[in-house]
Write a protein that holds these residues in place. Structure first.
Motif, mmCIF file in Angstrom:
data_model
loop_
_atom_site.group_PDB
_atom_site.id
_atom_site.type_symbol
_atom_site.label_atom_id
_atom_site.label_comp_id
_atom_site.label_asym_id
_atom_site.label_seq_id
_atom_site.Cartn_x
_atom_site.Cartn_y
_atom_site.Cartn_z
ATOM 1 N N LYS A 33 -80.291 27.653 18.545
ATOM 2 C CA LYS A 33 -79.415 27.659 18.606
ATOM 3 C C LYS A 33 -77.830 29.093 18.734
ATOM 4 C CE LYS A 33 -80.635 25.391 14.295
ATOM 5 N NZ LYS A 33 -80.846 25.606 12.204
ATOM 6 N N LYS A 62 -72.965 27.979 24.533
ATOM 7 C CA LYS A 62 -73.704 27.372 24.039
ATOM 8 C C LYS A 62 -74.143 26.219 25.317
ATOM 9 C CE LYS A 62 -72.082 23.202 21.382
ATOM 10 N NZ LYS A 62 -72.479 21.969 22.327
ATOM 11 N N THR A 65 -78.051 27.180 25.498
ATOM 12 C CA THR A 65 -77.907 26.662 24.788
ATOM 13 C C THR A 65 -78.652 25.535 24.382
ATOM 14 O OG1 THR A 65 -77.054 28.646 23.667
ATOM 15 C CG2 THR A 65 -78.396 27.038 22.513
ATOM 16 N N ASN A 69 -82.529 23.542 25.683
ATOM 17 C CA ASN A 69 -83.181 22.832 23.695
ATOM 18 C C ASN A 69 -83.934 21.593 24.832
ATOM 19 O OD1 ASN A 69 -83.221 23.959 22.190
ATOM 20 N ND2 ASN A 69 -81.145 23.843 21.365
#
Length: 233
Positions: A33, A62, A65, A69
């Motif tokens: 996160k 972002k 990230t 993921n």
């Protein structure tokens, strides 16, 4: 009666093993996160502008990230770690040849370090930390000159880090989103991270990377660098 006791013991054992397995799985699964900022998008002005912060933090950071993921989910990659800092360090050292992880994992962690070591309330380094800088770079001003030079000499996109290695402080530059943790045997600590990708400065500073680096030194958080140093010792 004995058979009943044995049966209850086995059931209890299976439940315990099941709970332990669940706890292990929960500990191993970490979804990365973007951490919350400790300041607003306008707090670093005039040195880093609001528009750059919005592009850099909300979109680039972002994006790294989310892609990290997604790759970890697709490959079912999990690591045994206490938190996401420890997890990303392990992942980078374990999968340096996976370019998606290398680029986005590095992009995630480098930006964690970068935004954490910025502050609107600049304070000079403590006496202890300044002394360490002077011992390793002859003077505080020489440290800043060498750090700036590393940023200017980095061809294309990349990063400049102040790193604790053994008993020494060193300045190293890395291309793209690379960092020292791609070497699984790296035992040091990144104290200061500076982004020299164009997305970090181009909206305000245009092609003048040197001006951006000068402004970076107006908002760098030496207290965070000192805290990172204490965590290592």
């Amino acid at each position: 009666m004995i058979k009943l006791i044995n049966l209850l013991t086995e059931v209890s054992k299976e439940k315990t093993q099941g709970l332990n397995k669940t706890n292990i799985e929960q500990k191993e699964y970490i979804k990365f996160k973007v951490p919350k900022l400790n300041y607003s998008y306008t707090s670093l002005q005039p040195y880093i502008d609001k528009e750059t912060m919005e592009e850099h933090f909300d979109k680039h950071f972002k994006g790294y990230t989310d892609k990290l993921n997604a790759e970890l989910d697709e490959k079912s990659i999990r690591v045994n770690a206490e938190d996401q800092t420890q997890a990303i360090q392990i992942i980078l050292g374990k999968y340096p040849k996976n370019n998606i992880i290398r680029n986005n994992g590095g992009g995630f962690y480098n930006h964690v370090l970068y935004f954490e070591n910025l502050t609107p309330d600049y304070k000079a380094p403590s006496t202890k930390f300044r002394k360490m800088l002077e011992e390793n770079f002859n003077s505080f001003s020489e440290f800043k000159e060498q750090f700036k030079e590393a940023g200017l000499k980095q061809f294309g996109s990349g990063w400049v880090f102040l790193i604790k290695k053994g008993n020494k402080l060193v300045i190293e530059s890395y291309p793209n989103q690379d960092n020292p943790y791609l070497d699984k045997d790296f035992k040091g600590k990144i104290l200061i991270a500076m982004d020299v990708w164009e997305h970090a400065y181009y909206l305000k500073h245009k092609s003048q990377r040197g001006n951006y680096i000068n402004d970076f030194f107006r908002v760098v958080n030496y207290k965070v660098a000192e805290e990172r140093l204490e965590l290592l010792d």
